[in-house]
Write an enzyme that holds these catalytic residues in place. Structure first.
Site, PDB file in Angstrom:
ATOM      1  N   THR A  27      36.398  51.731  35.952  1.00 15.08           N
ATOM      2  CA  THR A  27      35.455  51.067  35.147  1.00 15.08           C
ATOM      3  C   THR A  27      34.562  50.302  35.998  1.00 15.08           C
ATOM      4  O   THR A  27      33.716  49.815  35.205  1.00 15.08           O
ATOM      5  CB  THR A  27      36.460  50.277  34.010  1.00 15.08           C
ATOM      6  OG1 THR A  27      37.247  49.438  34.677  1.00 15.08           O
ATOM      7  CG2 THR A  27      36.967  51.062  32.862  1.00 15.08           C
ATOM      8  N   HIS A  32      39.735  44.455  41.263  1.00 15.42           N
ATOM      9  CA  HIS A  32      39.708  43.065  41.281  1.00 15.42           C
ATOM     10  C   HIS A  32      41.321  42.617  41.744  1.00 15.42           C
ATOM     11  O   HIS A  32      41.944  43.639  41.803  1.00 15.42           O
ATOM     12  CB  HIS A  32      39.349  42.762  40.068  1.00 15.42           C
ATOM     13  CG  HIS A  32      39.931  43.147  38.715  1.00 15.42           C
ATOM     14  ND1 HIS A  32      41.079  42.849  38.468  1.00 15.42           N
ATOM     15  CD2 HIS A  32      39.303  44.113  38.077  1.00 15.42           C
ATOM     16  CE1 HIS A  32      41.704  43.694  37.455  1.00 15.42           C
ATOM     17  NE2 HIS A  32      40.453  44.282  36.946  1.00 15.42           N
ATOM     18  N   HIS A  35      44.266  44.843  39.981  1.00 18.62           N
ATOM     19  CA  HIS A  35      44.719  45.902  40.520  1.00 18.62           C
ATOM     20  C   HIS A  35      45.612  45.711  41.908  1.00 18.62           C
ATOM     21  O   HIS A  35      46.284  46.648  42.146  1.00 18.62           O
ATOM     22  CB  HIS A  35      43.404  46.664  41.020  1.00 18.62           C
ATOM     23  CG  HIS A  35      42.434  46.992  39.810  1.00 18.62           C
ATOM     24  ND1 HIS A  35      41.345  46.714  39.787  1.00 18.62           N
ATOM     25  CD2 HIS A  35      42.622  48.007  38.903  1.00 18.62           C
ATOM     26  CE1 HIS A  35      40.870  47.220  38.756  1.00 18.62           C
ATOM     27  NE2 HIS A  35      41.561  48.032  38.092  1.00 18.62           N
ATOM     28  N   LYS A  69      45.589  46.141  24.757  1.00 15.18           N
ATOM     29  CA  LYS A  69      43.914  45.708  24.581  1.00 15.18           C
ATOM     30  C   LYS A  69      43.640  45.925  22.972  1.00 15.18           C
ATOM     31  O   LYS A  69      44.448  46.574  22.271  1.00 15.18           O
ATOM     32  CB  LYS A  69      43.013  46.826  24.833  1.00 15.18           C
ATOM     33  CG  LYS A  69      43.170  46.634  26.530  1.00 15.18           C
ATOM     34  CD  LYS A  69      42.010  47.636  27.556  1.00 15.18           C
ATOM     35  CE  LYS A  69      42.277  47.384  28.727  1.00 15.18           C
ATOM     36  NZ  LYS A  69      43.529  47.924  29.262  1.00 15.18           N
ATOM     37  N   ARG A  73      37.137  50.262  24.703  1.00 12.52           N
ATOM     38  CA  ARG A  73      35.981  49.924  25.652  1.00 12.52           C
ATOM     39  C   ARG A  73      34.936  50.886  25.776  1.00 12.52           C
ATOM     40  O   ARG A  73      35.004  51.930  25.230  1.00 12.52           O
ATOM     41  CB  ARG A  73      36.779  49.921  27.264  1.00 12.52           C
ATOM     42  CG  ARG A  73      37.306  51.515  27.495  1.00 12.52           C
ATOM     43  CD  ARG A  73      37.805  51.464  29.012  1.00 12.52           C
ATOM     44  NE  ARG A  73      38.824  50.584  29.186  1.00 12.52           N
ATOM     45  CZ  ARG A  73      39.733  50.597  30.266  1.00 12.52           C
ATOM     46  NH1 ARG A  73      39.773  51.780  31.083  1.00 12.52           N
ATOM     47  NH2 ARG A  73      40.648  49.913  30.384  1.00 12.52           N
ATOM     48  N   GLN A 165      47.518  60.841  30.157  1.00 10.87           N
ATOM     49  CA  GLN A 165      48.144  60.501  31.143  1.00 10.87           C
ATOM     50  C   GLN A 165      49.532  61.191  31.327  1.00 10.87           C
ATOM     51  O   GLN A 165      50.087  61.296  32.633  1.00 10.87           O
ATOM     52  CB  GLN A 165      48.435  58.735  30.831  1.00 10.87           C
ATOM     53  CG  GLN A 165      49.162  58.245  32.163  1.00 10.87           C
ATOM     54  CD  GLN A 165      49.112  56.615  32.023  1.00 10.87           C
ATOM     55  OE1 GLN A 165      48.413  56.051  31.312  1.00 10.87           O
ATOM     56  NE2 GLN A 165      50.157  56.051  32.793  1.00 10.87           N
ATOM     57  N   ASP A 186      52.796  47.086  31.330  1.00 13.65           N
ATOM     58  CA  ASP A 186      52.507  47.528  29.987  1.00 13.65           C
ATOM     59  C   ASP A 186      51.974  49.009  30.028  1.00 13.65           C
ATOM     60  O   ASP A 186      51.639  49.665  28.963  1.00 13.65           O
ATOM     61  CB  ASP A 186      50.778  46.829  29.849  1.00 13.65           C
ATOM     62  CG  ASP A 186      49.972  46.772  30.912  1.00 13.65           C
ATOM     63  OD1 ASP A 186      50.303  47.134  32.154  1.00 13.65           O
ATOM     64  OD2 ASP A 186      48.884  47.178  30.931  1.00 13.65           O
ATOM     65  N   LYS A 221      45.570  33.778  32.255  1.00 14.12           N
ATOM     66  CA  LYS A 221      45.469  35.109  32.811  1.00 14.12           C
ATOM     67  C   LYS A 221      45.334  34.877  34.195  1.00 14.12           C
ATOM     68  O   LYS A 221      44.475  34.428  34.773  1.00 14.12           O
ATOM     69  CB  LYS A 221      44.294  35.975  32.055  1.00 14.12           C
ATOM     70  CG  LYS A 221      44.511  37.537  32.459  1.00 14.12           C
ATOM     71  CD  LYS A 221      43.523  38.149  31.401  1.00 14.12           C
ATOM     72  CE  LYS A 221      43.770  39.644  31.801  1.00 14.12           C
ATOM     73  NZ  LYS A 221      42.839  40.624  31.202  1.00 14.12           N
ATOM     74  N   LYS A 224      41.760  35.747  36.781  1.00 18.77           N
ATOM     75  CA  LYS A 224      40.338  35.215  36.006  1.00 18.77           C
ATOM     76  C   LYS A 224      40.098  33.784  36.335  1.00 18.77           C
ATOM     77  O   LYS A 224      40.914  32.994  36.151  1.00 18.77           O
ATOM     78  CB  LYS A 224      40.706  35.307  34.461  1.00 18.77           C
ATOM     79  CG  LYS A 224      40.850  36.793  33.846  1.00 18.77           C
ATOM     80  CD  LYS A 224      39.454  37.121  33.710  1.00 18.77           C
ATOM     81  CE  LYS A 224      39.509  38.728  32.763  1.00 18.77           C
ATOM     82  NZ  LYS A 224      38.345  39.305  32.565  1.00 18.77           N
ATOM     83  N   THR A 225      38.845  33.695  36.635  1.00 17.23           N
ATOM     84  CA  THR A 225      38.314  32.252  36.890  1.00 17.23           C
ATOM     85  C   THR A 225      37.147  31.972  35.709  1.00 17.23           C
ATOM     86  O   THR A 225      36.938  32.843  34.996  1.00 17.23           O
ATOM     87  CB  THR A 225      37.548  31.977  38.233  1.00 17.23           C
ATOM     88  OG1 THR A 225      36.505  32.912  38.290  1.00 17.23           O
ATOM     89  CG2 THR A 225      38.835  32.391  39.457  1.00 17.23           C
TER      90      THR A 225
END
Length: 419
Positions: A27, A32, A35, A69, A73, A165, A186, A221, A224-225
């Site tokens: 995506t 990040h 992953h 989610k 998306r 999948q 998940d 989370k 995440k910043t």
């Protein structure tokens, strides 16, 4: 790192070299640190003598995975997905050995390559009839989206995701001898749909292994910043900011992350934990974690530069260190300090330091106050002591041809930007 696995997984891994895959949705054109968990699983897997397969979800990326989610998306077109795959492949090569001719060399695949010519009619005939709607509805990811928690409901497109999948697993089982799929906890529902499809279609046995979803000790989370994700690509997160992220995690998080994101042995980690317990203010866990991960993702040079850059704000660094900083790192180091714009044209002719710091930029409330502090050695320009209030400042004093760094006393910094 293990959350759950199907019965027989451990026996399979001890019996023979096994191929396992992890799916990554392309995506963005960079991974990040979220992953990084599954990438580290593949890395450990390869180091243990098994064969890792990284699957870029070109086809599934066009749909979007409903797992955990609350909304669908955005869908991407093929040219963007191909670009993202290329960039992610280059990043993965830092962690996995794709190139050598060892039997367990890693492989990069894209499910778009086997899905693009598979017609809808053939897919629902060959694959759709293998898995019941009741089976699919029982999955947590589907239940959550169909419950009152989600106001948007769930499209058929997303509902079909676990079948796609599952088919990926079947395809890799048949064409690559892949017996295991790994992912975050998940993904358990999607992965076990694959093992079930393989069983029903071929009568063969396949396995599932998941790692825990990484969270922060305070419930926030991971990865995440305030400014968003922590990316592996320096274009989105500079090595300095990347290093700072790991350096600033809490003691509890550092103890957890060092076991997941590094290849340090259990004994080494126990030793560092002892040091942390004896002198928590020295933060040995955070220092070692930030070093290991920054070197792994970027390089030793980037790590050294990040440590040096940190010293500018907190240590007695020199003007030489400051001049070596690139613009991104300079701005990252001095994020949040007061900034003033000054005229490049006026600077070209030279401006007296005392005028620059009072009239052009409000670093000092008065000229008298500045004179006093200069006399006592408390004012620095670009990390060099200012000895004369009347000293002329020119464009050649600019850092990166754009910035002046003024320091008032020990802790007060001001960034002047020439425009």
């Amino acid at each position: 790192m293990i959350h759950n696995m199907t019965p027989g997984t451990e026996e399979q891994l001890q019996k023979e070299m096994t191929s396992a895959y992890v799916g990554i949705d392309p995506t963005a054109d960079s991974l990040h640190i979220g992953h990084l968990v599954s990438v580290m699983m593949l890395r450990h897997f390869q180091r243990a003598g098994h064969r890792p397969i990284a699957l870029i979800g070109g086809a599934t990326g066009m749909i979007g995975d409903p797992s955990m989610k609350s909304a669908e998306r955005n869908l991407l077109d093929e040219s963007i997905l191909r670009h993202n795959q290329h960039c992610i492949g280059k990043q993965l090569a830092r962690f996995l050995d794709f190139e050598s001719n060892v039997p367990n060399a890693a492989k990069l695949v894209n499910n778009y390559d086997w899905m693009k010519d598979y017609t809808f009619l053939n897919f629902i005939r060959d694959i759709g009839k293998m898995i019941t709607v009741n089976y699919m509805m029982a999955k947590d990811s589907v239940k959550k989206r169909l419950s009152s928690e989600s106001k948007t409901g769930m499209s058929f497109t997303e509902f079909s995701y676990q079948l796609l999948q599952g088919y990926d697993f079947l395809y890799l089982y048949e064409h690559e001898g892949c017996r295991l799929q790994m992912g975050g906890s998940d993904q358990w529902g999607n992965i076990t749909t694959g093992t079930e499809l393989i069983r029903r279609k071929t009568g063969g046995e396949a396995f599932a292994l998941t790692c825990p979803l990484i969270t922060k000790a305070d419930g926030g989370k991971f990865g995440k910043t305030e400014s968003g994700n922590v990316w592996l690509d320096r274009r989105y997160t500079s090595p300095y900011k990347f290093y700072q992220f790991w350096l600033n995690v809490s003691d509890d998080d550092a103890a957890k992350y060092i076991k997941i994101f590094t290849a340090l042995s259990r004994e080494e980690i126990a030793e560092i934990e002892k040091e942390q317990a004896a002198a928590p203010h020295l933060r040995p866990l955070q220092k070692r974690l930030s070093r290991e991960v920054t070197v792994l993702v970027h390089s030793q040079e980037d790590y050294d530069a990040a440590v040096e850059a940190s010293g500018i704000l907190f240590g007695n660094s020199t003007s030489e260190t400051l001049k070596k900083l690139d613009e991104d790192t300079l701005l990252a180091v001095f994020e949040g300090v007061p900034q003033f714009e000054i005229s490049r044209d006026e600077l070209a002719g030279g401006i007296k330091a005392i005028d620059l710091c009072t009239e052009k930029a409000a670093v000092f409330p008065s000229k008298g106050e500045m004179r006093k502090l200069v006399q006592s050695g408390g004012v620095s320009l670009n990390k060099e002591k200012l000895t004369e209030p009347e000293q002329l400042i020119h464009t050649q004093n600019l850092l990166n041809n754009k910035y002046l760094l003024l320091q008032r006393g020990k802790k007060n910094y001001f960034l002047l930007i020439a425009k």
